[in-house]
Design a protein around this motif. Structure first.
Motif, PDB file in Angstrom:
ATOM      1  N   PRO A  63       0.826  -1.218   0.000  1.00 20.84           N
ATOM      2  CA  PRO A  63       0.000   0.000   0.000  1.00 20.84           C
ATOM      3  C   PRO A  63       0.854   1.259   0.000  1.00 20.84           C
ATOM      4  O   PRO A  63       1.963   1.284   0.566  1.00 20.84           O
ATOM      5  CB  PRO A  63      -0.813  -0.135   1.298  1.00 20.84           C
ATOM      6  N   GLY A  66      -0.895  -3.776   4.544  1.00 23.32           N
ATOM      7  CA  GLY A  66      -1.166  -4.776   3.523  1.00 23.32           C
ATOM      8  C   GLY A  66      -0.552  -6.093   3.904  1.00 23.32           C
ATOM      9  O   GLY A  66       0.427  -6.124   4.674  1.00 23.32           O
ATOM     10  N   ILE A 118      -6.392  -3.654   2.174  1.00 24.10           N
ATOM     11  CA  ILE A 118      -5.714  -2.661   3.013  1.00 24.10           C
ATOM     12  C   ILE A 118      -6.568  -2.396   4.255  1.00 24.10           C
ATOM     13  O   ILE A 118      -7.793  -2.234   4.148  1.00 24.10           O
ATOM     14  CB  ILE A 118      -5.481  -1.350   2.237  1.00 24.10           C
ATOM     15  N   GLY A 169      -1.229   2.371   6.787  1.00 21.67           N
ATOM     16  CA  GLY A 169      -1.942   1.567   5.779  1.00 21.67           C
ATOM     17  C   GLY A 169      -1.299   0.212   5.699  1.00 21.67           C
ATOM     18  O   GLY A 169      -0.153   0.066   5.251  1.00 21.67           O
ATOM     19  N   ASP A 199      -3.059  -0.164  -3.402  1.00 21.08           N
ATOM     20  CA  ASP A 199      -2.204  -1.346  -3.617  1.00 21.08           C
ATOM     21  C   ASP A 199      -2.478  -1.852  -5.026  1.00 21.08           C
ATOM     22  O   ASP A 199      -3.625  -2.153  -5.376  1.00 21.08           O
ATOM     23  CB  ASP A 199      -2.513  -2.422  -2.577  1.00 21.08           C
TER      24      ASP A 199
END
Length: 898
Positions: free
Chosen positions: A265, A349, A302, A347, A293
């Motif tokens: 992300p 991921g 995310i 953020g 992403d």
């Protein structure tokens, strides 16, 4: 057994191995035509033939017979006498005949097998042949090897092949293509190579062959792949065999690039600055963070969270939605609340280092509370969206709004902000109550969504805005509209059934089902027109004939699916264009015209009427004379038939013409008609005296001739017909001792002796005979001199001849002949004994009756060829006959000619 192999080069040659025992071997290509020689059994078995050492009379004839007529027998023809083996009419297909996997297939005593001789790929056709007579008897095993030819192209089992390659696949990665091409041919005629039409610079193909000889194509990765740059490659895989020339087959190859988690992300910004008033209410939206992403699916999920560096008071004051990244005010701002908050948001991921963004929230201290706007909706409202139907009447209420100051210190006012047909007005007699209503009907087709705001402010300048969305609901208020109200079409006649005419198109501004249009024919449309309800395609199910109907006009309807449905009407006009499908037509198959002879040249004989049902150039007709064009001509435009010259009935009494009518089409069509022209007789020929042949001839009359005896006759013919050919004879001049002694029959021309001749009656008598016809309006005549010499003998011929040469002094008597009117070819059976007056009366009356009858006959009985003559007064008029002088009857008489 001893086997000898003979090899012949070329597709039509074959080789044989033979022995004195019982086995022969041949080979030939598949797919050969009938009659190709496979082998000669007698020669290859070394059997004696008619030319051997033994006399032919002592050699028994050889006989070759197939022991069974199974599968193998249908592919060959065996000559029972010579033993020659040829291909039959059934073509040998190696791929259908031999089954590679089973090794042999037995069919009714014959077999098709694969054999190790001469090659592992051979397909054998086995035959059993009996050789007779007894002294040469043997059972011969004939093996025919079927050689493969390249008659099959490679073919993929599926038309579309899909292959997935991971985007992180390293260079030289090999992936098997699970659906290789198949080729029924063997050896080098089978599939040899594969290639790609477009390799995109990152792929190639390789072929691996296993121990069974099967070739499998492999896709090789030659470059770096990145799904985020290109997620799919579409190309064509081509398989090629090794034949000459090579044959190919193809299929679509789609190479999909599967995703791996190779992206994390990312935020577009590193910091976000936000200002918040201290008097903001709970739930106020502060900000929203958003990371991206580039991966797919679960690799691109995310979640958002606060960093551990964010203090707990800030966490409690601002709520972060971990799925959407939205930040809202979750607790009341008071005097102890810090004025600056640094929110560090992560953020997250899968398998990635979190992306970081900082949100700086500055709280502005407010000493007073803003005005409050409290809505109470009258119309249907869901989550701040008001739904109104279009065409709602004017002044439709939407909502009440209560405007007030929570501190009750300041005066509060409000107004409506935004465009649209809406009005916000005080609702009396109440204070601080306002009504939101419409000012005109809403139209879904013009605008579907309105966004307006009710804004309140106090005397200190503080503003509060309440946003309202108004969505307009569609109603069936629009009828379908044709692109053309008058649809003009044309089509050639004799069209194919279900011919396409046009595709109707109508639009409806309404939405959903209310805007779906169906098409229908109007009640005035003929049944053989069809209109597809959904597509609007107009067709005609039968052949149209322009000559039957040239114009069609009917209505069509476009109907929507609303309730109640609305419709509109358009008019369709169809013009059927002409094709040259009709030949010219004469009004009669046969035309007959009666024309008087001597009709002047280029006079109008008659009019030939012809029509053509086609139009324009196709219906233009040209007339021409097929025969007799040297005499007759026809006016192409008017159809008037004319003769170039004057016509003579005596030369030809009738003409038969063929008239051709040709239209102006391409190709042209034509028809013919028969024209019969009958020439009516005109009295243009005087009688022709055939006997006596000369005015100088004479006849000896003996004095002993008895009264009433016939002496001679005057014979004449007339080339005319009918009344114009009825001949009467009369004596108009006499000279002699007693000239009244002789009379002439007015009908037959017979001259008889009236009284006995005396001694003083001897001498030369000269009778001037008038031969007259009964033509109209003026009869024609001829004269002849009849010379009679009354004496016992002729002793001085020169004297008589001198008398004949002298011009006779004869006074002419004009008398009408006393005869009854009958055609000249009829025989008079008895002499008239009626008085002269009665005879003349009958002649006059008969002439009038005949003329009248002939006129009626021509007018009322036109076209008939035969008419029977009445026994008494009716005369036959032959229009197309000639007078045959040799067929006329003559009354026999005994006379002496000198």
């Amino acid at each position: 057994h001893l086997l000898l192999f003979l090899l012949f080069v070329g597709p039509f040659n074959c080789f044989a191995s033979y022995s004195r025992a019982t086995e022969l071997f041949y080979s030939l290509n598949e797919g050969l035509p009938p009659g190709v020689l496979i082998g000669r059994l007698a020669r290859d078995l070394r059997l004696p033939t008619a030319g051997g050492q033994r006399p032919a009379s002592l050699q028994p004839p050889l006989s070759f017979t197939l022991a069974s007529h199974g599968l193998g027998g249908q592919y060959v023809q065996l000559d029972n006498r010579s033993g020659e083996l040829h291909t039959s009419a059934v073509e040998i297909d190696r791929e259908a005949l031999c089954v590679e996997s089973s090794g042999a297939a037995i069919f009714g005593g014959s077999a098709a097998v694969f054999s190790s001789s001469p090659s592992p790929e051979s397909c054998l056709l086995l035959l059993d042949v009996l050789v007779l007579p007894q002294e040469y008897f043997r059972l011969v095993k004939v093996k025919i090897a079927i050689r493969d030819v390249n008659d099959n192209a490679p073919r993929f089992p599926v038309p579309h092949i899909r292959l997935l390659v991971p985007e992180n696949a390293p260079v030289n990665t090999r992936l098997a293509i699970e659906h290789p091409a198949l080729d029924p041919d063997m050896g080098t005629n089978g599939v040899q190579t594969y290639r790609l039409r477009d390799n995109y610079g990152v792929f190639t193909l390789d072929v691996e062959e296993n121990e069974n000889g099967e070739r499998t194509p492999y896709l090789i990765v030659m470059g770096t792949l990145d799904r985020e740059t290109q997620d799919e490659y579409v190309t064509v895989i081509i398989a090629e065999d090794g034949g000459t020339p090579p044959l190919v087959g193809s299929a679509t190859l789609t190479i999909g690039i599967s995703d791996i988690n190779d992206n994390c992300p990312q935020f577009n910004d590193s910091q976000l600055n936000v200002t918040l008033y201290g008097n903001s209410s709970l739930g106020t939206h502060v900000a929203t963070v958003h990371a991206v992403d580039m991966d797919l699916g679960s690799n691109a999920q995310i979640t958002y969270s606060y960093s551990q560096k964010v203090p707990q008071p800030s966490r409690d004051l601002f709520h972060l939605n971990e799925s959407t990244g939205a930040i809202i005010l979750s607790t009341k701002v008071d005097g102890d609340t810090p004025r600056l908050h640094r929110l560090i948001i992560l953020g997250n991921g899968p398998g990635c280092i979190p992306a970081v963004i900082t949100v700086l929230v500055t709280i502005i201290k407010v000493m007073m509370r803003p005005p409050e706007v409290v809505p109470r909706f009258i119309a249907n409202e869901v989550e701040g969206v008001v739904y109104l139907k279009e065409l709602e009447p004017i002044n439709t209420p939407i909502a009440f709004f209560t405007i007030k100051d929570p501190d009750e210190k300041y005066k509060v006012s409000c107004y409506l902000d935004g465009d649209g047909p809406f009005r916000l007005s005080p609702y009396k007699p109440y204070n601080n109550e306002y009504l939101l209503e419409t000012t005109k009907p809403l139209d879904f087709e013009t605008q579907q969504l309105y966004e307006i705001s009710v804004v309140a402010w106090n005397s200190e300048g503080f503003h509060v805005k309440k946003v309202i969305k108004v969505r307009v609901l569609d109603d069936n208020d629009n009828s379908p509209v044709f692109s053309e109200q008058l649809i003009e079409l044309s089509i050639e006649e004799n069209n194919v059934p279900n011919a396409f005419l046009t595709k109707l198109h109508a639009t409806d501004a309404d939405s959903g089902e209310r805007g779906q249009v169906s098409y229908f024919l109007g009640p005035d449309a003929p049944s053989y027109f069809a209109l597809d309800k959904t597509t609007g395609v107009l067709t005609v199910s039968t052949q149209l004939d322009r000559e039957e109907k040239e114009k069609y006009r009917y209505t069509v309807k476009a109907v929507d699916s609303g309730f109640p449905p609305r419709e509109s009407i358009a008019t369709v006009t169809i013009t059927v264009l002409d094709k040259n499908d009709n030949s010219p037509r004469f009004i009669n198959k046969d035309f007959s015209f009666f024309v008087p002879e001597n009709f002047p040249g280029f006079g109008e004989i008659g009019v030939i009427s012809v029509t053509d049902a086609d139009a324009g150039q196709n219906g233009w007709v040209a007339l021409s004379v097929l025969n007799g064009s040297d005499i007759f001509v026809i006016d192409t435009g008017k159809g008037v038939l004319r003769a170039k010259v004057s016509l003579d009935r005596e030369q030809q009494s009738s003409y038969i013409l063929w008239i051709e009518a040709v239209d102006g089409g391409d190709p042209a069509l034509s028809s013919t008609a028969k024209i019969t022209i009958l020439l009516l007789d005109i009295n243009d020929n005087p009688p022709l005296v055939l006997f006596p042949q000369s005015n100088m001839s004479y006849l000896l009359v003996l004095p002993s001739t008895l009264p009433g005896s016939p002496i001679t006759e005057v014979y004449a013919v007339d080339k005319d017909t009918g009344m114009n050919a009825v001949i009467a004879y009369s004596i108009i001049g006499r000279r002699g001792p007693r000239p009244e002694s002789f009379r002439i029959d007015p009908k037959t021309g017979n001259i008889t002796l009236e009284e006995s001749l005396m001694q003083n009656d001897y001498g030369l008598y000269r009778l001037l005979v008038k031969v007259s016809d009964h033509g109209y309006p003026e009869p024609l005549h001829s004269t002849v001199m009849v010379n009679l010499f009354v004496n016992d003998t002729v002793s001085n011929e020169s004297y008589i001849e001198s008398l004949l040469r002298k011009e006779p002094d004869i006074s002419v008597e004009e008398k009408q002949p006393q005869i009854s009117i009958e055609p000249t070819h009829k025989k008079m059976e008895s002499a008239s004994c009626m008085p002269t007056l009665v005879a003349l009366s009958i002649i006059s009356l008969g002439s009038i009756a005949l003329v009248t009858g002939m006129g009626i006959y021509i007018c009322l009985r036109k076209g008939k060829k035969h008419h029977q003559a009445d026994e008494n007064l009716e005369v036959q008029i032959p229009l197309n006959g000639r007078i045959n002088l040799h067929m006329l009857e003559k009354k026999p008489m005994e006379i002496s000619n000198i």
